[in-house]
Scaffold this active site. Structure first.
Site, PDB file in Angstrom:
ATOM      1  N   ALA A   1       0.809  -1.224   0.000  1.00  0.00           N
ATOM      2  CA  ALA A   1       0.000   0.000   0.000  1.00  0.00           C
ATOM      3  C   ALA A   1       0.843   1.275   0.000  1.00  0.00           C
ATOM      4  CB  ALA A   1      -0.938  -0.001   1.209  1.00  0.00           C
TER       5      ALA A   1
ATOM      6  N   THR B   1      -5.390 -10.487  14.061  1.00  0.00           N
ATOM      7  CA  THR B   1      -6.494  -9.542  13.882  1.00  0.00           C
ATOM      8  C   THR B   1      -6.134  -8.551  12.792  1.00  0.00           C
ATOM      9  OG1 THR B   1      -7.104  -9.799  16.186  1.00  0.00           O
ATOM     10  CG2 THR B   1      -7.927  -7.826  15.062  1.00  0.00           C
TER      11      THR B   1
ATOM     12  N   CYS C   1      29.203   3.526  -1.032  1.00  0.00           N
ATOM     13  CA  CYS C   1      29.323   4.349   0.174  1.00  0.00           C
ATOM     14  C   CYS C   1      27.977   4.553   0.869  1.00  0.00           C
ATOM     15  CB  CYS C   1      29.920   5.705  -0.170  1.00  0.00           C
ATOM     16  SG  CYS C   1      31.512   5.608  -0.986  1.00  0.00           S
TER      17      CYS C   1
HETATM   18  S1  FES Z   1      32.254   5.139   2.376  1.00  0.00           S
HETATM   19 FE1  FES Z   1      33.211   5.214   0.458  1.00  0.00          FE
HETATM   20  S2  FES Z   1      34.536   6.944   0.690  1.00  0.00           S
HETATM   21 FE2  FES Z   1      33.436   6.945   2.534  1.00  0.00          FE
END
Ligand code: FES
Ligand SMILES: Cc1ncc(COP(=O)(O)O)c(C=O)c1O
Lengths: 391, 129
Positions: free
Chosen positions: A202, A239, A328
């Site tokens: 949803a 429920t 990252c």
């Molecule tokens: S996590 Fe990749 S440079 Fe910081």
């Protein structure tokens, strides 16, 4: 800080629409009954749940009796996959999925592997599409289940689900589709397509979080995961989340309406405007996923010589919400497996960005995002030792 | 998730960009997530008189680069070599645990640039001799 806020992360979640919220509100305090009770309070709640079931069924061309409500898309994926595998394990132990599924599917398959099932993972091409011939050659006499997503959450690509369904139907293999990103955003009919099970959520269609739906075609037998009071035809005890389910029904209604009033066509125009602006105004910026066979609200890119988290934070500072599959930004420091499965290099996957539009996105929003991204990319590239035109 | 200091340096990094005619260049890569940092230094009388960086990485890597360049500017080479990634993290007011490794790039980048400078100087002296 910033004078404008543009949320472009609707693949992650959407705002509950006003109409949805208003439909839900009475079911917290006034109509609070347990749908399983016989008295007037219970009957009112039961009626609301039944009506919501009709609406969700209508959204995908199913019968209301074929819809099970769950606590979200992940739970519905798990129920479908584990439930079908265990119901059919005497017929065979081989199950098939694809390399780009959501973790809710992939990890359910890993778990099945631990339980003694054999898993085949289908590869995808550079646009994230599974090859039908790969599916055909992976099927064995003991294959009992195939799970393939309708549209990918990271790169937007549609899978050839109708063709895959036909192949599975012909061989008596259960065909499950994770439709979390697609349901409510493009019209389709589970019966016409031959889909045996379809997962919906949803909160990806202007409904509340923590409510999902599983379509299970009449005649398909699965085992429950949650045992208990026998709600939802014994397939999901507990429920019912009445207010949430009512919200799902209202969201399905809203989605059905958007299919007929030109909203989807406008969304496609805005998506294409964003794709064209980014790829034409930013050097070394590539669309990821399929150019046309993609979600109408979804635009995803890789930006060369840059890293996703730094772009996300600069976008955030400009009031723009987006997401990335860069190493990252992931807890594991590995780039997204979806991008890698498409053959995108680690380096380019670093610069992945996803913008997912919503029903309230405007042309001005698109222009704002494209202009800001262009500036941010230039700023960050001035810092990048990889950028060729630097200095 | 990030401290104000990290965000400030990430949004407005100091000493950013390539340097023309540096005396030493250090390029280091991050094996964890594949990021790259390049440090350029100018050296006079064993002192870092100018410094700049280029970084392909996350906000934490960019802020660490900016911070380390500010910290070592004006220091002698030996003083600069004594700066550790912990010093950088502290100066930034901390980094999230999964982002500590980004600050290692800053420490290693400075070391690599100084090594490069010393190697070049040695080669230069030998060439003259
Ligand atoms: S996590 Fe990749 S440079 Fe910081
Ligand atoms: C393709 C796909 N499947 C499953 C899910 C999980 O849905 P939910 O968040 O409702 O558990 C998501 C949500 O991110 C998704 O994008």
């Amino acid at each position: 800080m910033t004078e404008r806020y543009v949320y472009m992360d609707h693949s992650a979640t959407t705002a509950v629409d006003r109409s949805v919220l208003e439909a839900m509100l009475p079911y917290f305090s006034e109509e609070f009954g347990n749908p399983n009770s016989l008295h007037i309070w219970g009957r009112k709640a039961r009626k609301a749940v039944n009506e919501a079931r009709e609406k969700v069924a209508a959204l995908v061309g199913a019968d209301a009796s074929e819809i099970i409500f769950t606590g979200g898309g992940s739970e519905a994926d798990n129920l479908a996959i584990k439930g079908a595998a265990f119901a059919r394990r005497d017929k065979g132990r081989h199950v098939i999925t694809t390399a780009i599924e959501h973790h809710a599917v992939i990890d359910a398959f890993h778990w099945l592997e631990d339980q003694g099932f054999e898993v085949t993972v289908l590869p995808v091409d550079e646009r994230a599409m599974v090859g039908i011939s790969d599916l055909e050659s992976a099927i064995r006499p003991d294959t009992i289940l195939v799970s393939m997503m309708y549209a990918n959450n990271e790169v937007g690509t549609f899978q050839p689900v109708a063709e895959a369904a036909r192949i599975c139907n012909d061989r008596g293999i259960i065909f499950h589709v994770d439709g979390v990103q697609a349901a409510g955003h493009i019209p389709f009919n589970v019966r016409d397509m031959g889909i045996d099970m379809l997962t919906m959520s949803a909160h990806k269609m202007y409904g509340p979080k923590g409510v999902g739906g599983l379509y299970i075609r009449k005649g398909v037998k699965i085992q429950p995961i949650v045992h208990g009071g026998g709600q939802e035809r014994g397939l999901r005890s507990g429920t019912e989340n009445t207010a949430g389910i009512v919200g799902f029904g209202a969201a399905a209604d809203l989605a059905s309406m958007r299919f007929t009033d030109g909203s989807i066509e406008e969304e496609v125009r805005l998506r294409d405007l964003l794709i064209d602006s980014v790829t034409s105004s930013i050097e070394d910026a590539y669309l990821t996923g399929h150019r046309t066979e993609r979600l109408p609200f979804h635009a995803s890119f890789c930006i060369g010589s840059l890293e996703g988290e730094s772009m996300l934070l600069r976008l955030d500072a400009a009031g723009i919400g987006a997401s990335s599959g860069s190493a990252c930004t992931s807890g594991s420091l590995e780039p997204s497996y979806v991008l890698l499965a498409m053959g995108i290099t680690h380096e380019l996957a670093h610069g992945s960005l996803r913008f997912s539009l919503g029903k309230d996105t405007t042309r001005e929003d698109i222009v704002y995002v494209a202009e800001n991204l262009k500036k941010i990319v230039a700023d960050l590239r001035a810092l990048s030792p990889l950028w060729k035109n630097r200095g | 998730m990030y401290t104000e200091k990290v965000m400030e340096l990430f949004m407005n990094p100091k000493n950013a960009g390539r340097m023309e005619d540096p005396d030493g260049v250090g390029e280091v890569g991050n094996p964890r997530c594949g990021d790259i940092m390049k440090i350029y230094i100018k050296v006079k009388d064993e002192r870092i008189v100018d410094i700049s960086f280029e970084t392909f990485g996350c906000a934490s890597a960019i802020a660490s680069s900016s911070m380390v360049t500010e910290m070592v500017k004006g220091l002698t080479l030996d003083e600069a070599l004594a700066i550790s990634n912990k010093d950088v993290v502290n100066a930034l007011g901390g980094l999230p645990p999964q982002k500590i490794h980004c600050s290692l790039l800053a420490e290693e980048g400075i070391q690599a640039a100084i090594e490069d400078y010393r190697a070049k100087r040695k080669a230069g002296v030998e060439a003259k001799a």
